[in-house]
Design an enzyme around this catalytic site. Structure first.
Site, PDB file in Angstrom:
ATOM      1  N   GLY A   1      -6.182  -7.240  -2.348  1.00  0.00           N
ATOM      2  CA  GLY A   1      -6.866  -6.118  -2.967  1.00  0.00           C
ATOM      3  C   GLY A   1      -5.936  -5.232  -3.789  1.00  0.00           C
ATOM      4  CG  HIS A   2      -7.552  -1.584  -5.381  1.00  0.00           C
ATOM      5  ND1 HIS A   2      -8.693  -1.993  -4.735  1.00  0.00           N
ATOM      6  CD2 HIS A   2      -7.420  -0.266  -5.098  1.00  0.00           C
ATOM      7  CE1 HIS A   2      -9.231  -0.964  -4.100  1.00  0.00           C
ATOM      8  NE2 HIS A   2      -8.468   0.097  -4.301  1.00  0.00           N
ATOM      9  CG  ASN A   3      -3.698   0.665  -5.401  1.00  0.00           C
ATOM     10  OD1 ASN A   3      -3.423   0.385  -6.564  1.00  0.00           O
ATOM     11  ND2 ASN A   3      -4.579   1.603  -5.092  1.00  0.00           N
TER      12      ASN A   3
ATOM     13  CB  SER B   1      -4.002   1.321  -0.405  1.00  0.00           C
ATOM     14  OG  SER B   1      -4.484   1.676  -1.682  1.00  0.00           O
TER      15      SER B   1
END
Length: 356
Positions: free
Chosen positions: A259-261, A279
């Site tokens: 996923g993002h980050n 994250s």
């Protein structure tokens, strides 16, 4: 296929050989189906009887094997068979089979920089200001976005999609269908949503009405280190503001989703269908078994091991082995599982006492 002498192969493996070192082998094979020019792989004594079924003249055997009694002309002796497989398979790997140069059907933006001895297959698209390092191999129908940087000696299989601004190190190896740099799954509502309320109150107070979701664009890109391998249909979302990061030496199996980050440390091993929510941070040398998942905004310490199918919902200390859903210490999970299996018998016993 061009062959290799047993002497040269032994040098690559870093193992001793005996017999005719000038013997040429052209491929590796299981012992029972090996032909005369095949190298039979019998690194465990249990495979020795199969050598008589094949026609191999040379084999890779376990340390201390009596190779002459097996009817061979030569043999390489190894202490760790699986480790030897790395050099053996690399020696016989034919690669992507791409012709030298750039295929006429490829579309390369004039501003892109293509390194020396790069091979680019049919229908590849390379965007503006992209950089591709020397000796890279790019299979058909790969798309590489604007401002992407790829280091030297990349091997990128067919159908890979690399979004704009991705930064990728040397010796990347990407299997078919992977997508690097898609937008993260990131949305927000005008007012505090029911999801936010549930999270804050642990479900005790959820009063928000339904609202439409507003998209948060992803502009952070993806950063991937050296010697990373990415399996088929892996998806790595770009970060919202900062880059999603994959550390050097990490290996991602098929259908892994990052996923993002997310930050994945160096030399991590993520098995098939692992999912890591936005994250979350993984330290170095972490291992996650197949279908394991990690919730968002948590930290998994270096050298942690997460068993297959586990769901990690909170932080994991360094070096901890976890299993189950929700994931707990591995030994605790085993004790819980044993207790659960005993439960029907215990209940039956209690029921019997009550009836008497």
């Amino acid at each position: 296929m061009t062959g290799i002498t047993l002497f040269d192969l032994a040098q690559r493996i870093g193992a001793p050989f005996e017999g005719n070192g000038d013997l040429i082998v052209t491929s590796a094979s299981e012992p029972a189906t090996a032909g005369e020019t095949d190298l039979a792989l019998a690194m465990d004594p249990k495979f020795a009887p199969d050598l008589a079924k094949g026609k191999a003249r040379a084999a890779v055997l376990w340390d201390g094997a009596d190779w002459q009694s097996l009817g061979l002309e030569a043999a390489i002796m190894v202490r760790r068979g699986r480790l030897a497989m790395a050099a053996i398979t690399a020696s016989f790997d034919a690669g992507l089979g791409l012709a030298p140069g750039i295929h006429p059907s490829a579309v390369i933006d004039p501003s892109a920089q293509i390194g020396a001895d790069v091979r680019i297959g049919p229908l590849v698209v390379v965007g503006a200001n992209a950089i591709i390092g020397a000796r890279s191999q790019i299979a058909p129908q790969v798309s590489i976005g604007a401002f992407v940087q790829i280091g030297a000696d990349a091997v990128i299989h067919s159908g890979v999609r690399i979004g704009a601004r991705a930064q990728i190190g040397d010796r990347i190896y990407i299997q078919p269908g992977a997508v690097i740099g898609a937008d993260g799954f990131s949305f927000v509502t005008q007012e505090k949503s029911a999801v936010e309320q549930a999270r804050e109150s642990l479900g005790a107070a959820v009063e928000a009405q339904g609202q439409s979701w507003l998209r948060i664009a992803s502009i952070g890109g993806v950063s991937i280190g050296d010697d990373v391998e990415i399996g088929a249909n892996v998806t790595i979302d770009q970060g919202t503001i900062r880059a999603t990061q994959i550390g050097s030496g990490s290996k991602l199996d098929n259908q892994v989703h990052i996923g993002h980050n997310v930050i994945v440390g160096a030399h991590c091993l993520l098995c098939g269908q692992v999912g890591i929510a936005g994250s979350t941070v993984l330290g170095d040398f972490c291992v996650m078994g197949g279908q394991a998942g990690a919730a968002d905004n948590i930290t998994i310490g270096s050298n942690a091991i997460i068993g297959a199918g586990s769901g990690v919902l909170s932080n994991v200390p360094k070096g901890k082995a976890m299993m189950g859903y929700p994931a707990v210490a591995m030994q605790t999970h085993i004790d819980m599982y044993k207790s659960l299996r005993r439960l029907p018998r215990v209940l039956k016993g209690l029921s019997g006492k009550k009836n008497t």
